[in-house]
Every structure is written in structure tokens, then in C-alpha cells.
Enzyme design. Structure first.
Site, PDB file in Angstrom:
ATOM      1  N   LYS A   1       0.848  -1.204   0.000  1.00  0.00           N
ATOM      2  CA  LYS A   1       0.000   0.000   0.000  1.00  0.00           C
ATOM      3  C   LYS A   1       0.881   1.251   0.000  1.00  0.00           C
ATOM      4  O   LYS A   1       0.656   2.187  -0.767  1.00  0.00           O
ATOM      5  CB  LYS A   1      -0.925  -0.014   1.226  1.00  0.00           C
TER       6      LYS A   1
ATOM      7  N   GLN B   1      -4.516  -1.474   9.690  1.00  0.00           N
ATOM      8  CA  GLN B   1      -4.559  -2.819   9.100  1.00  0.00           C
ATOM      9  C   GLN B   1      -5.224  -3.805  10.062  1.00  0.00           C
ATOM     10  O   GLN B   1      -4.873  -3.877  11.239  1.00  0.00           O
ATOM     11  CB  GLN B   1      -3.137  -3.275   8.749  1.00  0.00           C
TER      12      GLN B   1
ATOM     13  N   ASP C   1     -10.811   3.196   4.430  1.00  0.00           N
ATOM     14  CA  ASP C   1     -11.257   1.800   4.382  1.00  0.00           C
ATOM     15  C   ASP C   1     -12.784   1.694   4.329  1.00  0.00           C
ATOM     16  O   ASP C   1     -13.320   0.626   4.053  1.00  0.00           O
ATOM     17  CB  ASP C   1     -10.777   1.048   5.631  1.00  0.00           C
TER      18      ASP C   1
HETATM   19  N1  GUN Z   1      -7.379  -6.643   6.327  1.00  0.00           N
HETATM   20  C1  GUN Z   1      -7.861  -7.365   5.283  1.00  0.00           C
HETATM   21  N2  GUN Z   1      -8.391  -6.543   4.356  1.00  0.00           N
HETATM   22  C2  GUN Z   1      -8.255  -5.290   4.814  1.00  0.00           C
HETATM   23  C3  GUN Z   1      -8.592  -4.020   4.298  1.00  0.00           C
HETATM   24  O1  GUN Z   1      -9.167  -3.855   3.223  1.00  0.00           O
HETATM   25  N3  GUN Z   1      -8.250  -2.961   5.081  1.00  0.00           N
HETATM   26  C4  GUN Z   1      -7.643  -3.094   6.272  1.00  0.00           C
HETATM   27  N4  GUN Z   1      -7.365  -2.002   6.974  1.00  0.00           N
HETATM   28  N5  GUN Z   1      -7.324  -4.261   6.784  1.00  0.00           N
HETATM   29  C5  GUN Z   1      -7.616  -5.352   6.055  1.00  0.00           C
END
Ligand code: GUN
Length: 305
Positions: A50, A94, A117
Site C-alpha cells: 500500500k 490494518q 477503508d
Molecule cells: N485486512 C484485510 N483486508 C483489509 C482491508 O481492506 N483494510 C484493512 N485495513 N485491513 C484489512
């Protein structure tokens, strides 16, 4: 006829180019803060890519890594600081968080305007009502994928398998807002195959290796595989893949002890579906591309653009 490939890498590149062009046109530098708690190897990889993608597109990014024993209060303090940081437009914590942390409190502490998110109750509520909101990246990416390949959504029967807050629920709402007839299935659904066989579009987001087989799919259906699972045995790989992919995957297994597979069994589904996403190279790349788009969007909104 074997299914055609829904190429997520191609669509993600297209979205990322669009984001980079807009960033340079506006002359702004949207900022993303990625927060990683603990040392889950998969989460580290996700956060790393990311941050790297931000750099490639001209966005500002910063990674905040905290130890596994971080408390809820400590994490809340960081989120609060990022909420007030003018250089930060998007905050991503995350998931999953270590179990001593109250995840819900953390997600609700993120400023909804910076919630790239789309996990905050305010954004989820707006999504339910069909209002402008930051929407969860993976389901938003699936819509982009279907649109790119001009797959009709309005009037289609879409069956979403999985009801998670991150994928299944927002996915169902996005499809509904695009006028699909939506059915949500889950682990307690009786005779799953009888329902998925009625679908024009199947979204597999259950988190169980190759659970959706050819028996679940109607001839000509579009199948989107959101699953990310590790296959670790030769028997599994032999069941899931046909040649030549099988040989490739067995080589990966021999080298790394595992290979990434979805919730769909390609060997049998490819014979029934008209379109199918590969894993990897399907939905995964779109999640990151949509995170970039959400960060740009948050930056534009915060600047009144
Ligand atoms: N863990 C698995 N998928 C995601 C996501 O799209 N965003 C975040 N922050 N954590 C995740």
C-alpha cells in the site's frame, strides 16, 4: 467454452493511472497513514505494498508500526494524532488487530472524513442509504472490475457468498444500489449450490479454499473470487487446478511450502463460467488501487474540490 479472464491487474493499472493523473492535475499531495500493529507477515506485506503504491502515484504516505502488545489507549492516541494531522487525508488501520485491542473502538475513532477503508459506522450508514461515502476498497474494486468488462449488473441476480463487514455486506449493498437482485449466503445457508446456481453473478467471499466448485455455477455465470487462502498440500492443489496451472502451482508449493488460492475451484468453474477472476491477479490488486482512489477522494473532499 472456458471462461474468459477478468484481469484485475489490468483494471487496477487503469485506476492507478487515473489517480496519478488527477493528483498531478490538481497539484495536491494526498497523504495516507498506514498503521500496522504486531508482526503478522501477511499484514506486513499488504501494508508494504500500500505504501509503495502511494509513492508510485505521487501520494504522500507514512507507515506507523507498533509492537504486538500495544494497548487500545496507545493506538487511540496515535489515531487521534493522525486525525489532527493536516498532511494526512487517509488513515488505514490494518486488520486484524491483536486481540487485546478493542477493534471497534479504534475504527470508530478514525475521523469518518479520513476513513479510506470505509469501515466507520458513519460511512457504512451512508452506504446503506446510498449517499456519497468512502466505501470499503475490495467491494468497490469488484464493481470497477465488472464495469470495466461491461458486465451488466442492473437486473442481474447477484449471489454474494459471505457476510463479512469488510466484503460481503458492503458488496451486497453496492450491487443492490446498481439494481441487481441480491441474495446473501453464508455458512448457515441450506443447499448453497441450489442458490448459487440461480446466479448471473457469483461473488465468493467466504474465506474457504476452493469451496465454490462447478456444481455451484450455472452455465455462463460471471464468477468473482475474493478469497485469499494458502494451499499447502499436493492433494489440494491437484484437486483445485487443471494443467498447465497445476504443474506451476506444485512448483510454487515445492519452493515456498504454499500457494495462494481463492474460494473458487478453477478446474471445474472455468468450464461453466463465462468470466472468472484469477487468484492471484484478480480482486487483490483492485483493493490497493481503490485505496489510492479513496485517499485521493478524501483529499479532494477535505479541500472542498
Ligand atoms: N485486512 C484485510 N483486508 C483489509 C482491508 O481492506 N483494510 C484493512 N485495513 N485491513 C484489512
Amino acid at each position: 467454452m472456458a471462461a474468459q479472464v477478468l484481469n484485475g491487474v489490468e483494471v487496477a493499472d487503469h485506476i492507478k493511472q487515473r489517480v496519478a493523473a488527477r493528483v498531478s492535475e490538481l497539484g495536491i499531495k494526498p497523504g495516507l497513514a498506514a498503521v500496522l500493529v504486531g508482526d503478522d507477515p501477511a499484514s506486513k506485506v499488504y501494508v508494504g505494498s500500500k505504501v509503495k503504491t502511494c509513492e508510485a502515484l505521487g501520494l504522500h504516505s507514512e507507515k506507523h508500526e507498533l509492537p504486538a502488545e500495544t494497548t487500545t489507549e496507545e493506538l487511540l492516541a496515535l489515531v487521534d494524532r493522525l486525525n489532527r494531522d493536516a498532511a494526512i487525508d487517509g488513515i488505514l488501520v490494518q486488520m486484524p488487530l491483536p486481540k487485546q485491542i478493542d477493534s471497534r473502538r479504534i475504527l470508530e475513532a478514525v475521523d469518518p472524513a479520513k476513513d479510506v477503508d470505509g469501515f466507520h459506522a458513519v460511512n457504512v450508514g451512508k452506504l446503506v442509504q446510498g449517499r456519497d461515502a468512502l466505501v470499503a476498497c475490495t467491494p468497490a474494486g469488484v464493481i470497477e472490475l465488472l464495469d470495466y468488462y461491461k458486465i451488466p449488473i442492473a437486473g442481474a441476480h447477484a449471489v454474494v457468498v459471505g457476510r463479512s463487514d469488510i466484503v460481503g455486506k458492503p458488496m451486497s449493498l453496492l450491487l443492490l444500489h446498481r439494481h441487481a437482485t441480491v441474495t446473501i449466503c453464508h455458512s448457515k445457508t441450506k443447499d448453497l449450490a441450489a442458490i448459487t446456481r440461480q446466479a448471473d453473478i457469483v461473488i465468493a467471499a467466504i474465506g474457504r479454499t476452493a469451496m465454490i466448485t462447478g456444481d455451484h455455477i450455472r452455465e455462463g455465470a460471471v464468477v468473482v473470487d475474493v478469497g485469499m487462502n494458502d494451499a499447502t498440500s499436493e492433494e489440494e492443489i491437484t484437486r483445485i487446478f487443471a494443467e498447465p496451472e497445476r504443474t506451476k502451482r506444485l512448483e510454487v508449493l515445492a519452493k515456498r511450502g504454499r500457494t495462494l488460492v481463492g474460494d473458487v475451484e478453477p478446474r471445474t468453474v472455468v468450464e461453466k463460467a463465462s468470466w472468472l477472476t484469477p487468484v492471484p491477479g484478480g480482486v487483490g490488486p483492485l483493493t490497493i488501487a481503490m485505496l489510492m482512489q479513496n485517499t485521493l477522494r478524501a483529499a479532494e473532499m477535505r479541500r472542498g474540490l
